[in-house]
Design an enzyme around this catalytic site. Structure first.
Site, short mmCIF file in Angstrom:
data_model
loop_
_atom_site.label_atom_id
_atom_site.label_comp_id
_atom_site.label_asym_id
_atom_site.label_seq_id
_atom_site.Cartn_x
_atom_site.Cartn_y
_atom_site.Cartn_z
N HIS A 198 0.86 -1.20 0.00
CA HIS A 198 0.00 0.00 0.00
C HIS A 198 0.90 1.25 0.00
CE1 HIS A 198 0.24 1.31 4.20
NE2 HIS A 198 0.26 0.05 4.53
N GLY A 199 0.76 2.12 0.96
CA GLY A 199 1.60 3.32 0.95
C GLY A 199 1.09 4.36 -0.03
N CYS A 200 -0.09 4.10 -0.59
CA CYS A 200 -0.57 5.00 -1.63
C CYS A 200 -1.95 5.52 -1.30
CB CYS A 200 -0.65 4.30 -2.97
SG CYS A 200 0.32 2.82 -3.09
N VAL A 201 -2.06 6.38 -0.29
CA VAL A 201 -3.38 6.89 0.01
C VAL A 201 -3.46 8.36 -0.35
CG1 VAL A 201 -5.21 7.01 1.71
CG2 VAL A 201 -3.43 5.32 1.95
#
Ligand SMILES: Cc1cc2nc3c(=O)[nH]c(=O)nc-3n(C[C@H](O)[C@H](O)[C@H](O)COP(=O)(O)OP(=O)(O)OC[C@H]3O[C@@H](n4cnc5c(N)ncnc54)[C@H](O)[C@@H]3O)c2cc1C
Lengths: 413, 104
Positions: free
Chosen positions: B101-104
Site C-alpha cells: 500500500h503506501g498510496c493513500v
C-alpha cells in the site's frame, strides 16, 4: 505532577493541546509543546497562492496565538528523543522530560532525496508549492512565464494532501486559459500511481477531468533523477519527460530527529496503531497528524477527525482504562477543479470516495465527487474555519466517523 | 474470496490474483507465479523474494521499492532491471504477499 510533552505546534499539535488542556487538571498535569517556528502557516493556501488567490500574509499567523493558557510553548528545534530515558533534547541543548509524548512534527518535502532536483534549476525551471518559500517563488515564476511544457509531477506516495497535485493541474489549466495562453502550454501530469488518484473510483472521475482539459497523464512513473542539462525528469525504467517548467512534489518525509531517535520507518513516519495512534514500540508515545504511518491521507481534515476522539482516548489511557474510540481513517477534501468550481470527496480506511451529498450542517449539503461553485466556496471558507475553529479545538458540526447519510455507494454511482 | 488452483493446490487470492494466505506459499509456487508474469528467476531474484517474505513476517506489510532499497540493500534501479516496469507489484505477486500500500 505528570508531564505531557507535545512535539510540533502545527495543525495536529495545536489542536491536541487545545483539546487536552481542559481535560487534564492543571494541578495534576504539566503540558508543554515544542515548536521551531514562530509562525503558523496555513498550508492549504500554498496551493492557491501561485494563482493569485491569496497574498502571502493571509497565510501566516503567530504560533503563540493558538496555544492556550496553561500550556508552555518552548521554542526550539528537536534534536533527539530518548525513549528509554523519557527525554527530549533540543538543538540548543535544552533537555525536557516527559511521562507521555505526542509526536506531531508532520512531514516536509525533501527535494534533496532525488538526484538533480535541488540543483542548478531549482527555483528557476524546477519548482514546488509544498512550502511557503516554494509557493512564493512559483507565484513569481507564473507571473511572467510565457508558456511551454508544464510538467506536474509527484515523486512518491504518500504525499500530504494527495489531491493537491491534481488540483494544481486543474487550476493551472484554468489560469492559463484566463491569461489567454492556454494554447501555448502543454500540460503533462506525471505520477507513480497507475492512475490519476489513489482510490480507483476517484481515479476514474479525476482521470476523465484530465482528458476533458487536454492534460496528458503519464502513470507508473518512478523518478530516478532530474536531468538539469536536458531539463527532463528520468524514471528508473528510462523514460524521459522534457519540461520548460517542472512543478514537482518532492519526496515527503517525517522529521529527521524521528530517524535519529530510532522511532521511524524508511520515510521517518512513526509506526502506530491506526485506530488509537499509540506507538507500536513504546507505550507512552503517540504520533498524530502527518507524522504517523497510518494508511490514511496526510491531511488537515484527517488530523481534525482524529482529534475528535484522540483527547478522550488519551484521558482514558492515562487513567489505565481501555481506549474505546477507534479511528476509521475518515478524510474529506475539497478539490479545486478550476474555473471557480470545486468538488468534495469523502472516504475512510475501508470506503471508496462517495458521490451524493455531504450533509454539511452550516452551509447545507455539498455535492460529492461533482464539480460545483459551492464546493469552491467551501474551500475558501475553510481558511476562516481553520484559523478560528479548528486550531482552537472548537466544535465543528462534522461527525468524526464517516456516515453514509446522503451518500451513494461508489458502485451505484 | 476467489480460490484458484495452482500446482494442484487450492490457493486463496484477491481480485488481482495476489495470494491472501501467507502460509499457502512456498518457493515452488513462487516459481509458478513468476512464470505467469514472464519473469525468469535467478538467485538474485530469489534473494529479493526471500527478503520480502521475511520482512512481511516481521512488519505485517509488503515492502515498497524504497524499503527494499533501504532495508534490503538493493537499489531501486536494480529492482527495475530484475522486475521490469512495476517491481514492487511484481515482487509482491511472486512472493505471495498483498500488493504494497503506501498510496493513500
Ligand atoms: C499545498 C498543500 C495543500 C494542502 N491542502 C489541504 C486541504 O485542502 N485540506 C486538508 O485537510 N489538508 C491540506 N493540506 C495538508 C495539511 O496542511 C496537513 O496535513 C496538516 O497541516 C498536518 O498537520 P500536522 O500537525 O501533522 O503537521 P504540520 O501542520 O506540518 O506541523 C508540523 C509542525 O512541526 C514543526 N516541526 C517539524 N520538525 C520539527 C523539529 N525538528 N523541531 C521543532 N519543530 C518541528 C513544524 O515547524 C510544524 O509547525 C495541504 C498541505 C499542503 C502542503
Amino acid at each position: 505532577m505528570r508531564r505531557l510533552l507535545v512535539l510540533g505546534a502545527g495543525t495536529a499539535g495545536t489542536m491536541a493541546v487545545n483539546k487536552l488542556r481542559p481535560r487534564l487538571p492543571e494541578s495534576e498535569w504539566d503540558i508543554t509543546i515544542v515548536e521551531q517556528s514562530d509562525t503558523h502557516y496555513y498550508q492549504p493556501g500554498y496551493l492557491l497562492m501561485p494563482f493569485g488567490t491569496y497574498q502571502p500574509k493571509q497565510l501566516v499567523k503567530p504560533t503563540a496565538r493558538f496555544i492556550p493558557k496553561g500550556v508552555n510553548l518552548v521554542k526550539g528545534e528537536i534534536d533527539v528523543v530518548k525513549p528509554d530515558e523519557n527525554t527530549v533534547t533540543l538543538a540548543d541543548g535544552t533537555r525536557l522530560e516527559y511521562d507521555y509524548l505526542v509526536i506531531a512534527t508532520g512531514t516536509t518535502p525533501r527535494p534533496d532525496q532525488t538526484p538533480g532536483m535541488a540543483e542548478e534549476e531549482w527555483h528557476r525551471s524546477v519548482h514546488e508549492f509544498y512550502t511557503y518559500e516554494g509557493s512564493k517563488a512559483l507565484t513569481e515564476k507564473l507571473k511572467t512565464w510565457p508558456g511551454g511544457r508544464l510538467v506536474v509531477h509527484i515523486t512518491e506516495m504518500p504525499v500530504k494532501c494527495p489531491v493537491a497535485p491534481l488540483e494544481f493541474t486543474f487550476l493551472a489549466d484554468s489560469f492559463f486559459k484566463k491569461k489567454g495562453i492556454r494554447d501555448k502550454v502543454e500540460i503533462t501530469y506525471v505520477t507513480p500511481l497507475p492512475g490519476a488518484f489513489t482510490k480507483p473510483v476517484s481515479a476514474k472521475a479525476l482521470g476523465g477531468m484530465l482528458d476533458a482539459r487536454s492534460i496528458t497523464l503519464e502513470p507508473d512513473f518512478m523518478i530516478e533523477s532530474v536531468d538539469n542539462e536536458k531539463k527532463a525528469i528520468v524514471s528508473y525504467d528510462e523514460r524521459e519527460i522534457p519540461f520548460d517548467l517542472l512543478v514537482t512534489i518532492p519526496l515527503n518525509m517525517g522529521a529527521d530527529y524521528v530517524a535519529k531517535s530510532g522511532l521511524g520507518d524508511e520515510l521517518n513516519f512513526v509506526p502506530v496503531n491506526k485506530e488509537t495512534f499509540l506507538s507500536k514500540a513504546h507505550d507512552n508515545i503517540f504520533a498524530v497528524g502527518d507524522a504517523s504511518d497510518i494508511p490514511a491521507s496526510k491531511a488537515g481534515s484527517v488530523a481534525h477527525f482524529a482529534m475528535d476522539l484522540f483527547p478522550d482516548n488519551f484521558v482514558r489511557y492515562v487513567e489505565g482504562k481501555e481506549m474505546t474510540e477507534k479511528f476509521d481513517g475518515h478524510a474529506n477534501c475539497f478539490i479545486e477543479s478550476g474555473g471557480g468550481k470545486g468538488m468534495l470527496i469523502d472516504f475512510n480506511y475501508e470506503t471508496e470516495p462517495l458521490t451524493g451529498k455531504f450533509p454539511f450542517a452550516v452551509v447545507g449539503p455539498m455535492p460529492l465527487l461533482k464539480e460545483s461553485r459551492l464546493n469552491h466556496l467551501g474551500k475558501l471558507a475553510f481558511r476562516w474555519i481553520y484559523w478560528n475553529i479548528l486550531l482552537r479545538g472548537r466544535y465543528l458540526p462534522i461527525p468524526s466517523h464517516m456516515s453514509m447519510k446522503g451518500k451513494v455507494p461508489a458502485k451505484d454511482a | 474470496m476467489p480460490v484458484t488452483t495452482l500446482l494442484d493446490r487450492e490457493i486463496h487470492v484477491d481480485d488481482e490474483g495476489f495470494l491472501t494466505v501467507y502460509d499457502e506459499w512456498d518457493e515452488a509456487l513462487g516459481a509458478e507465479l513468476a512464470k505467469q508474469i514472464g519473469i525468469e528467476m535467478t538467485d538474485e531474484h530469489w534473494s529479493l523474494i526471500r527478503f520480502l517474505r521475511e520482512d512481511f513476517k516481521e512488519k505485517g506489510e509488503t515492502a515498497t521499492t524504497r524499503r527494499v532499497q533501504a532495508a534490503g540493500g538493493v537499489p531501486a534501479k536494480r529492482q527495475f532491471e530484475l522486475f521490469p516496469k512495476k517491481p514492487a507489484k511484481k515482487m509482491a505477486y511472486i512472493a505471495g504477499l498483498p500488493k504494497p500500500h503506501g498510496c493513500v
